[in-house]
Design a protein around this motif. Structure first.
Motif, short mmCIF file in Angstrom:
data_model
loop_
_atom_site.label_atom_id
_atom_site.label_comp_id
_atom_site.label_asym_id
_atom_site.label_seq_id
_atom_site.Cartn_x
_atom_site.Cartn_y
_atom_site.Cartn_z
N ILE A 2 39.99 36.45 52.64
CA ILE A 2 40.87 36.98 51.75
C ILE A 2 41.95 36.54 50.98
O ILE A 2 42.67 35.77 49.56
CB ILE A 2 41.29 38.19 52.39
CG1 ILE A 2 40.52 39.37 52.19
CG2 ILE A 2 43.03 38.93 51.08
CD1 ILE A 2 41.19 40.56 53.06
N LYS A 3 42.33 35.45 51.73
CA LYS A 3 43.99 34.81 52.08
C LYS A 3 43.03 33.77 50.42
O LYS A 3 43.95 32.81 49.98
CB LYS A 3 44.21 33.86 52.70
CG LYS A 3 45.57 33.30 52.84
CD LYS A 3 46.34 32.53 53.54
CE LYS A 3 47.17 31.77 54.24
NZ LYS A 3 47.77 31.23 55.49
N SER A 4 42.36 33.00 51.11
CA SER A 4 41.61 32.39 50.47
C SER A 4 40.77 32.50 48.49
O SER A 4 40.87 31.47 47.82
CB SER A 4 40.42 31.69 51.22
OG SER A 4 39.22 32.26 51.08
N GLY A 5 41.23 33.41 48.93
CA GLY A 5 40.33 34.11 47.79
C GLY A 5 39.13 34.20 47.51
O GLY A 5 38.55 34.48 45.86
N ARG A 6 38.24 33.79 48.06
CA ARG A 6 36.67 33.98 48.03
C ARG A 6 36.71 35.52 47.79
O ARG A 6 35.67 36.20 47.95
CB ARG A 6 36.11 33.53 49.45
CG ARG A 6 36.45 31.60 49.20
CD ARG A 6 35.58 31.38 50.70
NE ARG A 6 35.73 29.50 50.78
CZ ARG A 6 36.99 29.09 51.90
NH1 ARG A 6 37.81 30.50 51.98
NH2 ARG A 6 37.63 28.08 51.81
N LEU A 7 37.38 36.63 49.31
CA LEU A 7 37.17 38.14 49.09
C LEU A 7 38.46 38.92 48.02
O LEU A 7 39.60 38.56 48.41
CB LEU A 7 36.85 38.20 50.33
CG LEU A 7 36.82 39.39 50.77
CD1 LEU A 7 35.68 40.36 49.81
CD2 LEU A 7 36.51 40.28 51.78
N LYS A 8 37.89 39.56 47.37
CA LYS A 8 39.44 40.34 46.87
C LYS A 8 39.80 41.20 47.56
O LYS A 8 38.92 41.57 47.81
CB LYS A 8 38.36 40.48 45.63
CG LYS A 8 38.26 39.58 44.01
CD LYS A 8 37.73 40.35 42.81
CE LYS A 8 36.68 39.07 41.78
NZ LYS A 8 36.96 40.21 41.16
N ALA A 9 40.34 41.69 47.62
CA ALA A 9 41.29 42.59 48.18
C ALA A 9 42.66 43.45 47.69
O ALA A 9 42.93 42.60 46.21
CB ALA A 9 41.65 41.97 49.34
N ARG A 10 42.86 44.40 47.45
CA ARG A 10 43.80 45.48 46.76
C ARG A 10 44.90 45.68 47.72
O ARG A 10 45.05 46.50 48.93
CB ARG A 10 42.76 46.19 45.59
CG ARG A 10 42.61 45.53 44.89
CD ARG A 10 40.99 46.36 44.33
NE ARG A 10 40.49 45.89 43.53
CZ ARG A 10 40.29 44.94 42.45
NH1 ARG A 10 39.68 44.26 43.78
NH2 ARG A 10 39.02 44.64 41.81
#
Length: 63
Positions: free
Chosen positions: A27-35
């Motif tokens: 999530i932090k790296s931007g590879r996995l989107k989170a809201r």
């Protein structure tokens, strides 16, 4: 019909089989989107599926 639309981090860990720290790294790296919803972190089911599908495949004969 009970379709899952989003997962908490704990639920995403259980559904994907990866560790909590690794999921947060993704999530932090931007590879996995989170809201965010207030203090909660949510991962849409379609984003989790896309992220899993984009992981590298293992070639035959390689372990």
């Amino acid at each position: 019909m009970n379709t899952v639309l989003s997962y908490s981090v704990a639920e995403a860990v259980g559904a994907s089989g990866v560790g909590r720290s690794f999921l947060y790294e993704q999530i932090k790296s931007g590879r996995l989107k989170a809201r965010k919803l207030g203090r909660r972190t949510l991962i849409l089911a379609e984003d989790l599926q896309s992220w899993l599908a984009a992981l590298p495949t293992i070639k035959a004969g390689v372990q």
